[in-house]
Design a protein around this motif. Sequence first.
Motif, PDB file in Angstrom:
ATOM      1  N   GLY A 155       0.827  -1.196   0.000  1.00 43.02           N
ATOM      2  CA  GLY A 155       0.000   0.000   0.000  1.00 43.02           C
ATOM      3  C   GLY A 155       0.859   1.243   0.000  1.00 43.02           C
ATOM      4  O   GLY A 155       2.084   1.159  -0.091  1.00 43.02           O
ATOM      5  N   LYS A 157      -1.662  -3.103   4.858  1.00 49.74           N
ATOM      6  CA  LYS A 157      -2.950  -3.812   4.869  1.00 49.74           C
ATOM      7  C   LYS A 157      -3.282  -4.430   6.222  1.00 49.74           C
ATOM      8  O   LYS A 157      -4.416  -4.295   6.693  1.00 49.74           O
ATOM      9  CB  LYS A 157      -3.016  -4.839   3.743  1.00 49.74           C
ATOM     10  CG  LYS A 157      -3.209  -4.185   2.386  1.00 49.74           C
ATOM     11  CD  LYS A 157      -3.338  -5.196   1.272  1.00 49.74           C
ATOM     12  CE  LYS A 157      -3.517  -4.486  -0.056  1.00 49.74           C
ATOM     13  NZ  LYS A 157      -3.581  -5.432  -1.169  1.00 49.74           N
ATOM     14  N   THR A 170     -17.179   3.254   8.876  1.00 50.91           N
ATOM     15  CA  THR A 170     -16.273   2.120   8.702  1.00 50.91           C
ATOM     16  C   THR A 170     -16.985   0.839   8.284  1.00 50.91           C
ATOM     17  O   THR A 170     -16.340  -0.083   7.799  1.00 50.91           O
ATOM     18  CB  THR A 170     -15.480   1.858   9.997  1.00 50.91           C
ATOM     19  OG1 THR A 170     -16.405   1.692  11.076  1.00 50.91           O
ATOM     20  CG2 THR A 170     -14.523   2.994  10.300  1.00 50.91           C
ATOM     21  N   ARG A 212     -17.681  -0.537   3.265  1.00 46.82           N
ATOM     22  CA  ARG A 212     -16.364  -0.871   2.696  1.00 46.82           C
ATOM     23  C   ARG A 212     -15.957   0.083   1.570  1.00 46.82           C
ATOM     24  O   ARG A 212     -14.802   0.498   1.490  1.00 46.82           O
ATOM     25  CB  ARG A 212     -16.371  -2.315   2.200  1.00 46.82           C
ATOM     26  CG  ARG A 212     -15.017  -2.781   1.718  1.00 46.82           C
ATOM     27  CD  ARG A 212     -15.006  -4.291   1.512  1.00 46.82           C
ATOM     28  NE  ARG A 212     -13.731  -4.759   1.092  1.00 46.82           N
ATOM     29  CZ  ARG A 212     -12.713  -5.016   1.900  1.00 46.82           C
ATOM     30  NH1 ARG A 212     -12.836  -4.817   3.176  1.00 46.82           N
ATOM     31  NH2 ARG A 212     -11.568  -5.458   1.436  1.00 46.82           N
ATOM     32  N   LYS A 213     -16.888   0.439   0.728  1.00 47.55           N
ATOM     33  CA  LYS A 213     -16.579   1.356  -0.375  1.00 47.55           C
ATOM     34  C   LYS A 213     -16.142   2.710   0.163  1.00 47.55           C
ATOM     35  O   LYS A 213     -15.207   3.322  -0.346  1.00 47.55           O
ATOM     36  CB  LYS A 213     -17.789   1.505  -1.302  1.00 47.55           C
ATOM     37  CG  LYS A 213     -17.497   2.358  -2.515  1.00 47.55           C
ATOM     38  CD  LYS A 213     -18.676   2.459  -3.449  1.00 47.55           C
ATOM     39  CE  LYS A 213     -18.289   3.324  -4.632  1.00 47.55           C
ATOM     40  NZ  LYS A 213     -19.416   3.871  -5.324  1.00 47.55           N
ATOM     41  N   GLU A 235     -12.607   2.447   1.427  1.00 46.39           N
ATOM     42  CA  GLU A 235     -11.680   2.424   0.297  1.00 46.39           C
ATOM     43  C   GLU A 235     -11.510   3.814  -0.307  1.00 46.39           C
ATOM     44  O   GLU A 235     -10.402   4.196  -0.692  1.00 46.39           O
ATOM     45  CB  GLU A 235     -12.149   1.420  -0.750  1.00 46.39           C
ATOM     46  CG  GLU A 235     -11.970  -0.019  -0.296  1.00 46.39           C
ATOM     47  CD  GLU A 235     -12.564  -1.035  -1.260  1.00 46.39           C
ATOM     48  OE1 GLU A 235     -12.970  -0.658  -2.390  1.00 46.39           O
ATOM     49  OE2 GLU A 235     -12.631  -2.214  -0.876  1.00 46.39           O
ATOM     50  N   GLU A 236     -12.602   4.587  -0.373  1.00 42.37           N
ATOM     51  CA  GLU A 236     -12.503   5.954  -0.881  1.00 42.37           C
ATOM     52  C   GLU A 236     -11.652   6.817   0.041  1.00 42.37           C
ATOM     53  O   GLU A 236     -10.824   7.604  -0.418  1.00 42.37           O
ATOM     54  CB  GLU A 236     -13.897   6.563  -1.056  1.00 42.37           C
ATOM     55  CG  GLU A 236     -14.644   5.982  -2.233  1.00 42.37           C
ATOM     56  CD  GLU A 236     -16.080   6.483  -2.340  1.00 42.37           C
ATOM     57  OE1 GLU A 236     -16.479   7.361  -1.551  1.00 42.37           O
ATOM     58  OE2 GLU A 236     -16.806   5.974  -3.206  1.00 42.37           O
ATOM     59  N   LEU A 268      -9.278   5.786   2.046  1.00 45.46           N
ATOM     60  CA  LEU A 268      -7.891   5.355   1.873  1.00 45.46           C
ATOM     61  C   LEU A 268      -7.329   5.792   0.530  1.00 45.46           C
ATOM     62  O   LEU A 268      -6.112   5.921   0.377  1.00 45.46           O
ATOM     63  CB  LEU A 268      -7.779   3.844   2.040  1.00 45.46           C
ATOM     64  CG  LEU A 268      -8.039   3.334   3.452  1.00 45.46           C
ATOM     65  CD1 LEU A 268      -8.059   1.810   3.476  1.00 45.46           C
ATOM     66  CD2 LEU A 268      -7.039   3.889   4.439  1.00 45.46           C
ATOM     67  N   GLY A 269      -8.205   6.047  -0.424  1.00 46.51           N
ATOM     68  CA  GLY A 269      -7.765   6.548  -1.724  1.00 46.51           C
ATOM     69  C   GLY A 269      -7.153   7.941  -1.637  1.00 46.51           C
ATOM     70  O   GLY A 269      -6.427   8.361  -2.535  1.00 46.51           O
TER      71      GLY A 269
END
Length: 171
Positions: free
Chosen positions: A23, A94, A122, A125-126, A129-130, A132-133
């Motif tokens: 990552g 991760k 939290t 999930r999407k 991920e956004e 963390l993007g």
Amino acid sequence: MTAKLIENERTAMSQHISRQPDGPGKRIGKKGEISGIGKVAPGGAQLFRERLPQIQAEAGYWETRIGTVHDFRVTLIDNDTRILFTIVFDGDFKPYIADILREASPWLDQIFLGVWDGFKGTQDRKSVEELLGFAFECDFFFVSNPDVTARDVAKMRRLSGAVSELLDAAT
């Protein structure tokens, strides 16, 4: 163009820096770093400040549950229009993310839900991920004691306390 490094007595203590294998973020020894910047939701700055005393008071509880965090900072920047986080942690990216989601989801929601624009919590999930993007690797990263983990520090503190207690009892 790559700058030429001038070898001298100050560079003799240079640390080996690598990238996280799974990552974003740099890695020195056992410690990794990650930072991120996002947009503050409407009303998010006020909500963050209202929650801040509780967030701060619970930090030790949640971070101890995770057990791999050295430093974690969150602040509002750019006249409360953006939010910045920066973390120094042990291990790979991760597994660290899995740990914080498993052990500290309620606290992360308290920090970011309604504050970070678009973050739905939290359990989404999407949304995670956004969030963390928006994470990125810092240009400069230095750590003291790169091979000492947060668990090592906790163990050393307990050991130091026990030795001090033993010495106090002997005198």
